[in-house]
Motif scaffolding. Structure first.
Motif, PDB file in Angstrom:
ATOM      1  N   ILE A 251      -2.814  11.245  -3.080  1.00 39.28           N
ATOM      2  CA  ILE A 251      -3.367   9.894  -3.156  1.00 39.28           C
ATOM      3  C   ILE A 251      -4.874  10.007  -3.332  1.00 39.28           C
ATOM      4  O   ILE A 251      -5.554  10.669  -2.555  1.00 39.28           O
ATOM      5  CB  ILE A 251      -3.042   9.080  -1.888  1.00 39.28           C
ATOM      6  N   SER A 252      -5.384   9.374  -4.376  1.00 39.32           N
ATOM      7  CA  SER A 252      -6.820   9.383  -4.632  1.00 39.32           C
ATOM      8  C   SER A 252      -7.285   7.950  -4.885  1.00 39.32           C
ATOM      9  O   SER A 252      -6.633   7.221  -5.655  1.00 39.32           O
ATOM     10  CB  SER A 252      -7.137  10.253  -5.856  1.00 39.32           C
ATOM     11  N   PRO A 253      -8.378   7.517  -4.231  1.00 35.90           N
ATOM     12  CA  PRO A 253      -9.236   8.238  -3.291  1.00 35.90           C
ATOM     13  C   PRO A 253      -8.467   8.668  -2.035  1.00 35.90           C
ATOM     14  O   PRO A 253      -7.474   8.039  -1.662  1.00 35.90           O
ATOM     15  CB  PRO A 253     -10.316   7.207  -2.945  1.00 35.90           C
ATOM     16  N   PRO A 254      -8.924   9.743  -1.394  1.00 40.93           N
ATOM     17  CA  PRO A 254      -8.219  10.255  -0.221  1.00 40.93           C
ATOM     18  C   PRO A 254      -8.229   9.263   0.934  1.00 40.93           C
ATOM     19  O   PRO A 254      -9.170   8.473   1.087  1.00 40.93           O
ATOM     20  CB  PRO A 254      -9.004  11.522   0.131  1.00 40.93           C
ATOM     21  N   GLN A 255      -7.186   9.320   1.746  1.00 36.57           N
ATOM     22  CA  GLN A 255      -7.032   8.410   2.869  1.00 36.57           C
ATOM     23  C   GLN A 255      -7.476   9.077   4.179  1.00 36.57           C
ATOM     24  O   GLN A 255      -7.044  10.191   4.491  1.00 36.57           O
ATOM     25  CB  GLN A 255      -5.569   7.976   2.988  1.00 36.57           C
ATOM     26  N   LYS A 256      -8.328   8.407   4.923  1.00 30.29           N
ATOM     27  CA  LYS A 256      -8.739   8.944   6.217  1.00 30.29           C
ATOM     28  C   LYS A 256      -7.569   8.980   7.184  1.00 30.29           C
ATOM     29  O   LYS A 256      -7.397   9.920   7.951  1.00 30.29           O
ATOM     30  CB  LYS A 256      -9.878   8.092   6.798  1.00 30.29           C
ATOM     31  N   THR A 257      -6.768   7.906   7.147  1.00 30.91           N
ATOM     32  CA  THR A 257      -5.559   7.848   7.969  1.00 30.91           C
ATOM     33  C   THR A 257      -4.355   8.020   7.048  1.00 30.91           C
ATOM     34  O   THR A 257      -4.233   7.325   6.042  1.00 30.91           O
ATOM     35  CB  THR A 257      -5.444   6.509   8.716  1.00 30.91           C
ATOM     36  N   THR A 258      -3.486   8.940   7.380  1.00 34.11           N
ATOM     37  CA  THR A 258      -2.364   9.274   6.505  1.00 34.11           C
ATOM     38  C   THR A 258      -1.487   8.056   6.252  1.00 34.11           C
ATOM     39  O   THR A 258      -1.121   7.322   7.182  1.00 34.11           O
ATOM     40  CB  THR A 258      -1.509  10.391   7.142  1.00 34.11           C
ATOM     41  N   ALA A 259      -1.175   7.850   4.988  1.00 38.14           N
ATOM     42  CA  ALA A 259      -0.300   6.731   4.619  1.00 38.14           C
ATOM     43  C   ALA A 259       1.119   6.983   5.106  1.00 38.14           C
ATOM     44  O   ALA A 259       1.576   8.129   5.194  1.00 38.14           O
ATOM     45  CB  ALA A 259      -0.312   6.551   3.103  1.00 38.14           C
ATOM     46  N   ARG A 260       1.833   5.899   5.425  1.00 38.17           N
ATOM     47  CA  ARG A 260       3.240   5.996   5.836  1.00 38.17           C
ATOM     48  C   ARG A 260       4.115   5.811   4.597  1.00 38.17           C
ATOM     49  O   ARG A 260       4.055   4.780   3.927  1.00 38.17           O
ATOM     50  CB  ARG A 260       3.566   4.950   6.897  1.00 38.17           C
ATOM     51  N   ILE A 261       4.948   6.805   4.307  1.00 38.56           N
ATOM     52  CA  ILE A 261       5.777   6.800   3.105  1.00 38.56           C
ATOM     53  C   ILE A 261       7.217   7.087   3.494  1.00 38.56           C
ATOM     54  O   ILE A 261       7.499   8.018   4.259  1.00 38.56           O
ATOM     55  CB  ILE A 261       5.280   7.859   2.099  1.00 38.56           C
ATOM     56  N   SER A 262       8.134   6.290   2.964  1.00 37.56           N
ATOM     57  CA  SER A 262       9.555   6.497   3.250  1.00 37.56           C
ATOM     58  C   SER A 262      10.363   6.182   2.000  1.00 37.56           C
ATOM     59  O   SER A 262       9.940   5.418   1.135  1.00 37.56           O
ATOM     60  CB  SER A 262      10.014   5.606   4.415  1.00 37.56           C
TER      61      SER A 262
END
Length: 726
Positions: free
Chosen positions: A78-89
């Motif tokens: 994911i760009s731009p990078p995420q400070k808090t990890t995204a939730r993916i399911s």
């Protein structure tokens, strides 16, 4: 007709129907249709693919079949990078993404899945799948493509984070002070694509981000950069692909593979090449210390010491350390051999030591500590006898590798305990002719670091045999131990048993002394090295050089007289000077032969270099060179922000050496890009074949054909070109 007759007719009808069903059953169960060989397809997205002015932090991707995510942590970027990890399911036909960070204004968000999305049943991957949207009016679509190689081995660097900054942000502390705004990751072959960029110029970095702070915060983190601003651009073109027969087949119709052409956009630059390195920052300091026995105090360091730190007795600081011990470097440790019998008997010894130590910020400072060494527990009597018997040994060892049994061979005297010196009178070296021994000259010198190792320098001759003896009373340890007599018979092979390698190195504008060649075996191990020397041209090469110089003089004279169009043109390629039409005149020009400024002078300074390896045993060898820019005799790594690692080039194929022959080659290191140079046999990471999946439709169509044949129908032809795997 009475009721009885009606019942009989009804029963006969039922039996007929059942018998028909039985006949059908005997023909086999009905087929369920061809197997699924197509990847999932995105049918709907929220927000839509490429949407603008997005403010929703939840993304829903719906596909045309049930899907699952494979290795999403490694493959999804994911760009731009995420400070808090995204939730993916992934559930059913839907991938659900929840972004935890606040969306940045006027920013394009790019989600690259690689091949992490597969269908649920057959694991058909949706390869190279990406999704993007913008929080502003414009969807940025520019890309930067390239490869990252290890600077010393030219191996691809996998799973390295790639980052891009706007070139306008340039500063010496950019990577260490500012988090990377646009990211990607290298694949197995070191290749990367940074997506979702504005049309601008960028600085590109590769970073082994050990602490996940998106910055170069530790000197021990691996790094790749070139310091060049790369301008993005694109080219709208067309692309041709092949549609395989298995994707369009019909049961009773012959089909062939088809070519399809469609519009395609190529993004540039697409050939960036970054060289990965780790700065040469040695962690220094004492790791541990111990007293091995009554004679040896050992100090272990964090890295191999360059010199021996001085230890002094705290109880007698005025004593000269040389009268207290003999120190010898062994690996990362230093053995301090005690000389004084009173010290050896002491239960504990207190030493002061001053040494270099690095702190948590990798800053080096001098530190003084007190080390207390405790005498180990006494051993059993049986072990003491054994130690006394095997306490002092002297060995003669010959060198190994390509120098073995050649005139460049070396002999070493290896001691188990230190000595004050070894007298040459205790050693005899004889050349053996039949049974006649003829003494020859030699020299003995102590190793600069390992004080228990001595070099025995002998002028060897081809095809000769030698005998070396060490007198048992001539070598005594500092503890007055004597050794048993040592003898070694050694042979140097005849010159005809060896071959040699001679390379003419072309196109490198570097001083001879700065080119270091390393000879490798098939495992990539360095067998030996040689520095390049000036190449002595043959008479033919000299004649060509004179001819080219003469032609250049005539061309320049003709240009000044306006008669250039009548002069003949020549092209001498790869001889140090290149004289061609494209060099001498602009395109489509008929009245000018103007030489590019300084081109002749510059090219004439690029002299060929010679690389020679002699006395090689028959085998296949490989070769690489590095440019020893600082002339220190070692390959030097890089340092951010202003030092690139020294350049390395690989000769692209094996060099076969045969007895009595010289393997001669001409090599232009700059002709091949770095990622194409390393021979396939040396590559640790090889190109991975595209995953093949068994095409189960082969068996499906065969079963249909066989059934139709049994039923008396016309045999069904199998689809033409149906692959067994894809």
């Amino acid at each position: 007709m009475n009721n009885r007759s009606l019942h009989i007719i009804y029963l006969i009808g039922v039996l007929g129907i059942l018998s028909g069903f039985a006949g059908c059953a005997n023909r086999g169960a009905p087929e369920g249709g061809p197997f699924d060989v197509t990847p999932p397809r995105l049918v709907r997205a929220f927000p839509e693919q490429g949407a603008r002015n997005v403010s929703e932090k939840r993304i829903v991707l719906r596909f045309d079949e049930f899907i699952k995510l494979v290795n999403q942590q490694d493959k999804l970027i994911i760009s731009p990078p995420q400070k808090t990890t995204a939730r993916i399911s992934a559930s059913g036909k839907v991938v659900d993404i929840h972004l935890e960070d606040t969306l940045k204004p006027n920013t394009t968000y790019s989600f690259y899945f690689d091949d992490a999305l597969v269908d649920n049943n057959e694991d058909n991957p949706l390869e190279d799948f990406s999704y993007s949207f913008s929080t502003g009016e414009t969807l940025d679509s520019m890309q930067l493509l390239g490869t990252v190689l290890d600077a010393q081995t030219l191996e691809p660097v996998q799973d390295l984070m790639l980052g891009a900054y706007f070139a306008s942000m340039q500063s010496d502390t950019l990577l260490s002070s500012t988090p990377i705004p646009f990211i990607s990751k290298t694949n197995r072959m070191g290749q990367f694509v940074i997506r979702g960029l504005k049309d601008s110029s960028y600085l590109v970095f590769g970073l082994k981000d050990d602490d996940n702070d998106l910055r170069y915060s530790q000197p021990t983190e691996g790094l790749a950069f070139d310091g060049v601003a790369h301008k993005t651009w694109l080219l709208d073109s067309i692309r041709t692909d092949t549609i395989r027969i298995d994707s369009i087949v019909r049961r009773d119709t012959l089909h062939r593979d088809s070519l399809v052409t469609y519009p395609y956009t190529y993004y540039y630059p697409r050939d960036l090449l970054l060289r990965y390195f780790v700065s040469d920052v040695k962690r220094m300091g004492i790791e541990r210390y111990d007293r091995l026995d009554s004679m040896v105090c050992r100090v272990e360091f964090a890295s191999i010491p360059d010199s021996v730190p001085t230890m002094y007795l705290l109880d007698s600081p005025q004593r000269n350390p040389q009268s207290v011990y003999i120190a010898s470097i062994e690996g990362k440790g230093i053995n301090y051999w005690l000389r004084d019998s009173l010290l050896m008997q002491a239960d504990s010894l207190r030493f002061g030591i001053t040494y270099a130590k690095t702190d948590s910020l990798m800053q080096t400072a001098t530190q003084t500590d007190t080390l207390t060494f405790y005498k180990p527990k006494a051993k059993t009597s049986s072990n003491q006898k054994k130690d006394k018997k095997e306490g002092f040994t002297v060995k003669l060892e010959a060198s190994k590798g390509i120098k073995s049994q050649t005139p460049r061979d070396s002999l070493f005297i290896v001691l188990s305990r230190p000595v004050d010196s070894i007298s040459s009178s205790a050693i005899s070296v004889n050349k053996m002719v039949d049974t006649v021994a003829t003494p020859i000259l030699f020299e003995v010198r102590q190793d600069t670091k390992d004080k228990l190792r001595y070099h025995l320098d002998i002028a060897w001759s081809y095809g000769e045999k030698y005998k070396i003896d060490i007198d048992s009373l001539g070598v005594q340890s500092i503890y007055s131990d004597s050794c048993e007599q040592v003898s070694l018979q050694h042979e140097i092979l005849q010159e005809k048993e060896f071959g040699r390698i001679q390379l003419s190195l072309q196109g490198l504008d570097v001083a001879d002394s700065l080119i270091v060649a390393e000879l490798l075996d098939k495992s990539g191990t360095v067998l030996g090295y040689s520095r390049a020397s000036a190449q002595i041209d043959s008479m033919v090469q000299q004649a060509k050089s004179i001819e080219v110089d003469s032609m250049l003089t005539k061309l320049l004279a003709a240009q000044s007289e306006g008669k250039a169009s009548s002069m003949p043109r020549t092209a001498t390629e790869k001889e140090g000077i290149s004289v061609t039409d494209s060099t001498l005149s602009p395109a489509n020009s008929t009245d000018s032969l103007a030489l590019p400024k300084d081109s002749v002078a510059k090219q004439k300074t690029i002299e060929p270099h010679s690389i020679t390896f002699v006395d090689l045993k028959p085998a296949d060898y490989y070769l690489r060179i590095y440019i020893d820019s600082n002339a220190d005799g070692h390959w030097t790594t890089g340092k951010y922000p202003d030092q690139q690692p020294e350049m390395v080039y690989y000769y692209p194929k094996a060099l076969a050496v045969k007895k009595g022959f010289t393997t001669s080659e001409v090599w232009f290191p700059l002709d091949l890009p770095l990622d194409k140079q390393k021979p396939e046999e040396l590559r640790k990471t090889k190109p991975e074949e595209k995953r093949k999946r068994e095409n189960k439709n082969i068996e499906y169509y065969k079963r249909l054909r066989d059934k139709r044949g049994k039923q008396g129908s016309a045999p069904m032809e199998l689809p033409s070109g149906l692959p067994t795997s894809f």
